[in-house]
Design a protein around this motif. Sequence first.
Motif, PDB file in Angstrom:
ATOM      1  N   ASN A   1       4.725  -0.619  -3.126  1.00 43.68           N
ATOM      2  CA  ASN A   1       3.408  -0.605  -2.989  1.00 43.68           C
ATOM      3  C   ASN A   1       2.610  -1.268  -3.819  1.00 43.68           C
ATOM      4  O   ASN A   1       2.752  -1.186  -5.153  1.00 43.68           O
ATOM      5  N   HIS A   2       1.597  -2.186  -3.412  1.00 40.03           N
ATOM      6  CA  HIS A   2       0.834  -3.043  -4.481  1.00 40.03           C
ATOM      7  C   HIS A   2      -0.228  -2.160  -4.838  1.00 40.03           C
ATOM      8  O   HIS A   2      -1.423  -2.277  -4.116  1.00 40.03           O
ATOM      9  N   ASN A   3      -0.216  -1.041  -5.824  1.00 38.00           N
ATOM     10  CA  ASN A   3      -1.413  -0.065  -5.952  1.00 38.00           C
ATOM     11  C   ASN A   3      -2.233  -0.424  -7.215  1.00 38.00           C
ATOM     12  O   ASN A   3      -2.813   0.319  -7.707  1.00 38.00           O
ATOM     13  N   GLY A   4      -1.735  -1.641  -7.640  1.00 38.74           N
ATOM     14  CA  GLY A   4      -2.390  -2.015  -9.292  1.00 38.74           C
ATOM     15  C   GLY A   4      -1.700  -1.553 -10.264  1.00 38.74           C
ATOM     16  O   GLY A   4      -2.049  -1.985 -11.528  1.00 38.74           O
ATOM     17  N   LYS A   5      -0.876  -0.592 -10.373  1.00 36.05           N
ATOM     18  CA  LYS A   5       0.326  -0.189 -11.245  1.00 36.05           C
ATOM     19  C   LYS A   5       1.129  -1.051 -11.785  1.00 36.05           C
ATOM     20  O   LYS A   5       1.779  -1.776 -10.896  1.00 36.05           O
ATOM     21  N   ARG A   6       1.302  -1.232 -13.104  1.00 33.44           N
ATOM     22  CA  ARG A   6       2.182  -2.304 -13.211  1.00 33.44           C
ATOM     23  C   ARG A   6       3.729  -2.073 -14.112  1.00 33.44           C
ATOM     24  O   ARG A   6       4.493  -2.479 -14.192  1.00 33.44           O
ATOM     25  N   GLU A   7       3.261  -0.859 -14.888  1.00 35.83           N
ATOM     26  CA  GLU A   7       4.523  -0.248 -15.688  1.00 35.83           C
ATOM     27  C   GLU A   7       5.639   0.160 -14.665  1.00 35.83           C
ATOM     28  O   GLU A   7       5.299   0.731 -13.708  1.00 35.83           O
ATOM     29  N   ILE A   8       6.895  -0.120 -15.103  1.00 38.26           N
ATOM     30  CA  ILE A   8       8.086   0.110 -14.091  1.00 38.26           C
ATOM     31  C   ILE A   8       7.990   1.475 -13.656  1.00 38.26           C
ATOM     32  O   ILE A   8       8.423   2.052 -12.470  1.00 38.26           O
ATOM     33  N   LYS A   9       7.810   2.476 -14.650  1.00 39.48           N
ATOM     34  CA  LYS A   9       7.865   3.871 -13.985  1.00 39.48           C
ATOM     35  C   LYS A   9       6.707   4.220 -13.174  1.00 39.48           C
ATOM     36  O   LYS A   9       7.143   5.335 -12.390  1.00 39.48           O
ATOM     37  N   ASP A  10       5.864   3.348 -13.142  1.00 37.89           N
ATOM     38  CA  ASP A  10       4.610   3.866 -12.180  1.00 37.89           C
ATOM     39  C   ASP A  10       4.898   3.160 -10.615  1.00 37.89           C
ATOM     40  O   ASP A  10       4.011   3.298  -9.763  1.00 37.89           O
ATOM     41  N   ILE A  11       5.817   2.211 -10.643  1.00 31.68           N
ATOM     42  CA  ILE A  11       6.071   1.277  -9.417  1.00 31.68           C
ATOM     43  C   ILE A  11       6.579   2.138  -8.142  1.00 31.68           C
ATOM     44  O   ILE A  11       7.349   2.986  -8.434  1.00 31.68           O
ATOM     45  N   GLU A  12       5.656   2.119  -7.085  1.00 34.61           N
ATOM     46  CA  GLU A  12       5.980   3.025  -5.932  1.00 34.61           C
ATOM     47  C   GLU A  12       6.740   2.515  -4.825  1.00 34.61           C
ATOM     48  O   GLU A  12       6.434   1.382  -4.695  1.00 34.61           O
ATOM     49  N   VAL A  13       7.609   2.981  -4.266  1.00 35.48           N
ATOM     50  CA  VAL A  13       8.252   2.329  -3.452  1.00 35.48           C
ATOM     51  C   VAL A  13       7.685   2.449  -1.889  1.00 35.48           C
ATOM     52  O   VAL A  13       7.082   3.605  -1.658  1.00 35.48           O
ATOM     53  N   SER A  14       7.693   1.324  -1.097  1.00 35.13           N
ATOM     54  CA  SER A  14       7.025   1.508   0.180  1.00 35.13           C
ATOM     55  C   SER A  14       7.732   1.707   1.196  1.00 35.13           C
ATOM     56  O   SER A  14       9.080   1.417   1.316  1.00 35.13           O
ATOM     57  N   TYR A  15       7.475   2.837   2.118  1.00 34.23           N
ATOM     58  CA  TYR A  15       8.459   3.199   3.123  1.00 34.23           C
ATOM     59  C   TYR A  15       7.666   2.779   4.489  1.00 34.23           C
ATOM     60  O   TYR A  15       7.887   3.673   5.445  1.00 34.23           O
ATOM     61  N   ARG A  16       6.725   1.919   4.474  1.00 31.51           N
ATOM     62  CA  ARG A  16       5.983   1.501   5.845  1.00 31.51           C
ATOM     63  C   ARG A  16       7.088   1.065   6.626  1.00 31.51           C
ATOM     64  O   ARG A  16       6.916   1.149   7.880  1.00 31.51           O
ATOM     65  N   GLU A  17       8.233   0.302   6.222  1.00 34.87           N
ATOM     66  CA  GLU A  17       9.359  -0.075   7.041  1.00 34.87           C
ATOM     67  C   GLU A  17      10.661   0.994   6.633  1.00 34.87           C
ATOM     68  O   GLU A  17      10.577   1.175   5.586  1.00 34.87           O
ATOM     69  N   ASP A  18      11.703   0.814   7.722  1.00 36.48           N
ATOM     70  CA  ASP A  18      12.554   1.617   7.165  1.00 36.48           C
ATOM     71  C   ASP A  18      13.617   0.691   6.566  1.00 36.48           C
ATOM     72  O   ASP A  18      14.785   0.415   7.239  1.00 36.48           O
TER      73      ASP A  18
END
Length: 205
Positions: free
Chosen positions: A60-77
């Motif tokens: 997910n491109h949510n503006g967060k940059r640090e690796i610990k805050d990077i979120e996985v996108s599940y829009r596609e399986d």
Amino acid sequence: MKNVLLPVFYLPPISWFSVFTNTENEVTLEQFENFPKQTYRNRANIYGANGKLSLIIPINHNGKREIKDIEVSYREDWRKLHWKSIKTAYQGSPYFEFYEDKLIRLFELKEKHLLDFNLKGLEILQQVLKTEKAYSLNKEYIRNPDEVNFREKFSAKLPSEFDMEEYYQTFSDKLGFLSDLSILDLICNKGPESLTYIKNIKQSY
């Protein structure tokens, strides 16, 4: 003992495991670096029927940059797609069926953060390899750390800096040997011999 700083990868390459499992290394994992694109942090290379195949976890491109805050996108399986690709690539290998039940557990997870997903993957891979390597997570980002710094050492684009012996791969008769793929490739083709193979890799540091 040597203190080393390792990035956290998705189904890491064999070279990463040669550093991680080395008994002379005390391992710290990096969780505060800015997320670099097009690296093994969210991709793994396997050996498909047409050669090297990259499995990429969308984020997910949510503006967060640090690796610990990077979120996985599940829009596609993508988990279903990755597992199908792995199964297609390795179901003909000597050991895939032996480890299948353990490996599929990773693709049943739905972690919010990439770091957590990768760490769960590492836990499963350690179970498969029968290793219990301890590690810690760093407390802050340090540009020039005291540890031996491996943050930029493993390139998803350039040839591996690690010297590896060839081993039989499912499609190597047709397409030749591909060095330093995801640890999955080694596990499925070498099985219980994987750890011995890893220990014999010539380190480049």
